[in-house]
Design an enzyme around this catalytic site. Structure first.
Site, PDB file in Angstrom:
ATOM      1  N   LYS A 143       1.289  -0.642   0.228  1.00 33.31           N
ATOM      2  CA  LYS A 143       2.133  -1.107  -0.917  1.00 33.31           C
ATOM      3  C   LYS A 143       1.995  -0.436  -2.135  1.00 33.31           C
ATOM      4  O   LYS A 143       0.941  -0.072  -2.566  1.00 33.31           O
ATOM      5  CB  LYS A 143       1.572  -2.922  -1.283  1.00 33.31           C
ATOM      6  CG  LYS A 143       2.561  -3.638  -2.043  1.00 33.31           C
ATOM      7  CD  LYS A 143       1.993  -4.906  -2.138  1.00 33.31           C
ATOM      8  CE  LYS A 143       2.791  -5.990  -2.873  1.00 33.31           C
ATOM      9  NZ  LYS A 143       2.247  -7.166  -2.983  1.00 33.31           N
TER      10      LYS A 143
HETATM   11  C1  E4P Z   1       4.326  -9.767  -3.975  1.00 29.70           C
HETATM   12  O1  E4P Z   1       3.892  -8.953  -3.133  1.00 29.70           O
HETATM   13  C2  E4P Z   1       3.368 -10.197  -5.049  1.00 29.70           C
HETATM   14  O2  E4P Z   1       2.017 -10.260  -4.471  1.00 29.70           O
HETATM   15  C3  E4P Z   1       3.407 -11.627  -5.572  1.00 29.70           C
HETATM   16  O3  E4P Z   1       4.616 -12.413  -4.921  1.00 29.70           O
HETATM   17  C4  E4P Z   1       3.349 -11.880  -6.929  1.00 29.70           C
HETATM   18  O4  E4P Z   1       3.591 -13.052  -7.205  1.00 29.70           O
HETATM   19  P1  E4P Z   1       3.097 -13.751  -8.584  1.00 29.70           P
HETATM   20  O5  E4P Z   1       4.132 -13.558  -9.588  1.00 29.70           O
HETATM   21  O6  E4P Z   1       3.242 -15.406  -8.546  1.00 29.70           O
HETATM   22  O7  E4P Z   1       1.873 -13.181  -9.056  1.00 29.70           O
END
Ligand code: E4P
Length: 274
Positions: A143
């Site tokens: 990622k």
């Molecule tokens: C995506 O891969 C992120 O880890 C995540 O969905 C972020 O979510 P949040 O806005 O609830 O922190």
């Protein structure tokens, strides 16, 4: 897009008229054919790889109990994590982090992608870290944040055949860049957009439209999901994947009429059977 070949052919009446229409990979076609080549078209329609579009379910957490529970539900396709989620579980130090990713991969089993985020922000650091993560387990998807260096790193990983997830995406322009770099997944954060009183689902629709028109291969992984309603909206918008907290997935189960109906079935059964 995840869709592969989607073939729907309307075969009625063509036998006599020689006309045929249908839809291959979301694009409509219409043609006439002479009786001589008609068997060829039949062959194409009948033996094209049929693969229907289905939205995948990922769980967005580093909590092993939640990942186990989601896996046991039998509908889990993968996991996404991020540095905040890892910190929330108290995982710190390189070895502990790598070990935690290994555990997640083992829980979900083969064929389920697990996104592990790089911490480095410069190109060479991301490449070094990403390679290490990718070597951990075959499920690992590296990622990478949506930055200039991030896009360079994604393009590099694409050349090496390493799967990537471009994260922190908030615009259609960013989505185009990630797809050009060959990202496996694109993570638009719909909840965080909604939090600013913009419309996250509209962004998903826009990216779906662009990726379909341009025939980009990157899968749209709707992230920052806040509720079961977001999941339903993403399915309607054509997202390839949703990544959600376990609570949003389990929230899909509930309907009071289901509970009332089941209670009545059981009561009636008891009455009849003593
Ligand atoms: C995506 O891969 C992120 O880890 C995540 O969905 C972020 O979510 P949040 O806005 O609830 O922190």
């Amino acid at each position: 897009m995840q869709q592969g070949y989607v073939v729907v052919a309307v075969c009625s009446a063509h036998f006599f008229s020689g006309r045929m229409s249908g839809c291959v990979n979301g694009r409509f076609f219409r043609f006439s054919s002479t009786p001589l080549i008609r068997p060829f078209w039949y062959y194409c329609v009948l033996f094209s790889p049929l693969e229907y579009i289905q939205m995948l379910f990922f769980v967005d957490t580093a909590n092993l109990d939640h990942i186990r529970e989601a896996t046991e539900l039998g509908i889990l396709d993968g996991v996404t994590t991020n540095p905040s989620l890892m910190a929330k579980e108290g995982i710190s130090g390189t070895e502990a982090v790598l070990n935690h990713y290994r555990k997640i991969c083992e829980i979900v089993g083969p064929g389920r992608d697990v996104s592990a985020e790089v911490i480095a922000t410069d190109f060479s650091g991301m490449v070094q870290e990403g390679k290490k993560l990718a070597q951990l387990h075959e499920n690992i998807v590296v990622k990478v944040p949506m930055t200039k260096d991030g896009i360079k790193a994604i393009a590099h990983f694409t050349e090496l055949g390493i799967k990537t997830n471009c994260t922190l995406v908030f615009s259609a322009g960013q989505a185009i860049l990630a797809a050009k770099a060959g990202a496996t997944y694109l993570s638009p954060f719909i909840g965080r957009i909604d939090d600013m009183s913009w419309d996250g689902i509209e962004l998903i629709k826009e990216i779906v439209e662009i990726y379909t028109l341009q025939d980009f291969d990157t899968s749209i992984l709707a992230a920052s999901i806040r509720s079961p309603l977001h999941i339903v909206q993403c399915a309607k918008a054509g997202a390839d994947v949703v990544t959600c907290p376990l609570s949003a997935i389990t929230g899909l189960f509930y309907h009071p009429l289901t509970d009332i109906g089941l209670a009545k079935f059981l009561a009636d059964h008891k009455k009849a059977n003593g």
